[in-house]
Design a protein around this motif. Sequence first.
Motif, mmCIF file in Angstrom:
data_model
loop_
_atom_site.group_PDB
_atom_site.id
_atom_site.type_symbol
_atom_site.label_atom_id
_atom_site.label_comp_id
_atom_site.label_asym_id
_atom_site.label_seq_id
_atom_site.Cartn_x
_atom_site.Cartn_y
_atom_site.Cartn_z
ATOM 1 N N ALA A 349 0.858 -1.033 0.161
ATOM 2 C CA ALA A 349 -0.182 -0.040 -0.118
ATOM 3 C C ALA A 349 0.998 1.301 0.011
ATOM 4 C CB ALA A 349 -0.818 -0.088 1.147
ATOM 5 N N ASP A 350 0.308 2.176 -0.741
ATOM 6 C CA ASP A 350 1.010 3.550 -0.666
ATOM 7 C C ASP A 350 -0.046 4.592 0.044
ATOM 8 O OD1 ASP A 350 3.108 2.645 -1.994
ATOM 9 O OD2 ASP A 350 3.027 3.679 -3.848
ATOM 10 N N MET A 351 0.371 5.276 0.534
ATOM 11 C CA MET A 351 -0.362 6.298 1.336
ATOM 12 C C MET A 351 0.035 7.330 0.722
ATOM 13 S SD MET A 351 -0.999 7.532 5.389
ATOM 14 C CE MET A 351 0.388 7.081 5.995
ATOM 15 N N GLY A 358 0.235 13.945 -2.578
ATOM 16 C CA GLY A 358 0.661 12.691 -3.031
ATOM 17 C C GLY A 358 1.627 11.889 -2.030
ATOM 18 N N GLU A 359 2.460 10.945 -2.542
ATOM 19 C CA GLU A 359 2.768 9.708 -1.710
ATOM 20 C C GLU A 359 3.693 10.221 -0.696
ATOM 21 O OE1 GLU A 359 5.232 6.649 -3.748
ATOM 22 O OE2 GLU A 359 6.398 6.217 -1.957
ATOM 23 N N ILE A 360 3.329 9.723 0.688
ATOM 24 C CA ILE A 360 4.031 9.906 1.671
ATOM 25 C C ILE A 360 4.710 8.533 2.557
ATOM 26 C CG2 ILE A 360 3.342 12.125 2.492
ATOM 27 C CD1 ILE A 360 1.588 10.982 4.461
ATOM 28 N N SER A 361 4.079 7.514 2.128
ATOM 29 C CA SER A 361 4.686 6.186 2.653
ATOM 30 C C SER A 361 4.440 5.291 1.445
ATOM 31 C CB SER A 361 4.070 5.812 3.978
ATOM 32 O OG SER A 361 2.976 5.103 3.963
ATOM 33 N N SER A 362 5.379 4.053 1.827
ATOM 34 C CA SER A 362 5.018 2.783 1.077
ATOM 35 C C SER A 362 5.126 1.663 1.966
ATOM 36 C CB SER A 362 6.128 2.455 -0.130
ATOM 37 O OG SER A 362 5.708 3.638 -1.204
ATOM 38 N N GLY A 363 4.550 0.663 1.901
ATOM 39 C CA GLY A 363 4.664 -0.702 2.706
ATOM 40 C C GLY A 363 3.994 -1.516 2.322
#
Length: 436
Positions: A349-351, A358-363
């Motif tokens: 998931a990307d937050m 836009g994108e602030i995290s990936s995990g």
Amino acid sequence: MIHLRCNDVKYADYIGKEVTVRGWVHRLRKQKENTFMLIRDDRGGVIQCVLATEKALTLTIESCLEVTGKLQQDSRAPEGGYEIRATDLKIYGVAKVDYPIGEYQSEDLLLDNRHLAVRTRRMSTIAKIRASILKYARQWFIENNWLEVNVPVIVKDAVEGGSTLFKVRYFDDDAYLSQSAQLYLEAMVFSLGPVWSVTESFRAEKSRTVRHLAEFTHMEAEAPWIILDDLLRIQEQLISHIVQNTVNENSADLGYLKRDLSDLKSIEPPFDKLSYEKVIEILRSKDFVIIEDNGNERKIEWGDDLNVDSERELTRNRSRPIFVVDFPISLKPFYVKEDHEKEGIGLSADMLAPRGFGEISSGGERENDITSITKRIEKESLDPKAYDWYLDLRRYGSVPHAGFGMGIERLVRWIANLQDIKDTVLFPRTMSRVRP
Ligand code: 4AD
Ligand code: MG
């Protein structure tokens, strides 16, 4: 003697009392009889001081001094209507007259003189917001029993692909600057359970964008026995905790940056989840185009990665972050676990932050099967031998686990409502800038 730190005191409590302020001359107006100075203290707070001009002859902008005198209320005084009528002055350092930072300066001049520009009100305001964000992140992890660890930044392996690695000479060998602490955090869940870290990460990003730095502060977390849904809940709670507490503590700072607080105050779990498929459908319905490497434009389609523009389009009219899930595994790195119920889809998931940030995290969940992950490493044209130590984690008691990485600068950029990511750090590192 009462030492004032301007932002920490209620001036009304000190009217008529003798006070001292230590700081730097921020603004200076010399008149025949009196000199009016705005003194900036060492936390960026300011107060007007009035001094007999004959005592102020040597003073210049950014001279460092200590002023003692009576605190008075005067509606004409800037910054809240209080001033110090100086009776005593101690000078620590007279500044040269050619201080290069003024009110209207080019961005390049400010960046060339960043060691001085960090004294501006705007930069100290941002630095205080950033400190709160880090403080409340740490508080959340402590309160929820995650263990903080530290990992090396000189490494041998790529985590996020080979193209953005910085090579460094390491004695008689080559090594790289770390792109992510992830592989080391994965190694720690076997004996420490849920762990997290704040580490500098490095990416040799060849593009100039308002959201990429060559060096950024990476907050990463990893835990055993959790699945993607747990990971999303953890991030929702963490982000909400950071935002609510920062708004509370830094409302004046955020106000100074003209940040709309009502949007931030509405941030609470749960955040919407959108599948990649749905996202592509939305973007296609808006005729969203992507520009290919050869310059040709075409409508976005399934299989295309999201970029700055598509993320902006998706989040423009939203006030809360969203998660994008169910990405094709082909778009994600080797460690992302495949969803066994949906072939070709990854459990990641990307937050994305709202209002276009836009994108602030990936995990996501990590592939924990040795055969599958080895194949994926080979598919990315990486050498499985280089990942031998990492593959041991799958050989000796492999455990289902998941984690995420969040860019502190991306978070600050969104929360403080800044256009350019360079403003979120005191000393930015970009393709064209490695000093000061
Ligand atoms: O999406 P990324 O590349 O994911 C990882 O590095 C994972 N290994 C993290 C993990 O699972 N432990 O990077 C994570 C986040 C991005 O969402 C973004 O917020 C930030 O790091 N980031 C950058 N921030 C500033 N400048 C850059 N060049 C960045 N690259 C990534
Ligand atoms: Mg990412």
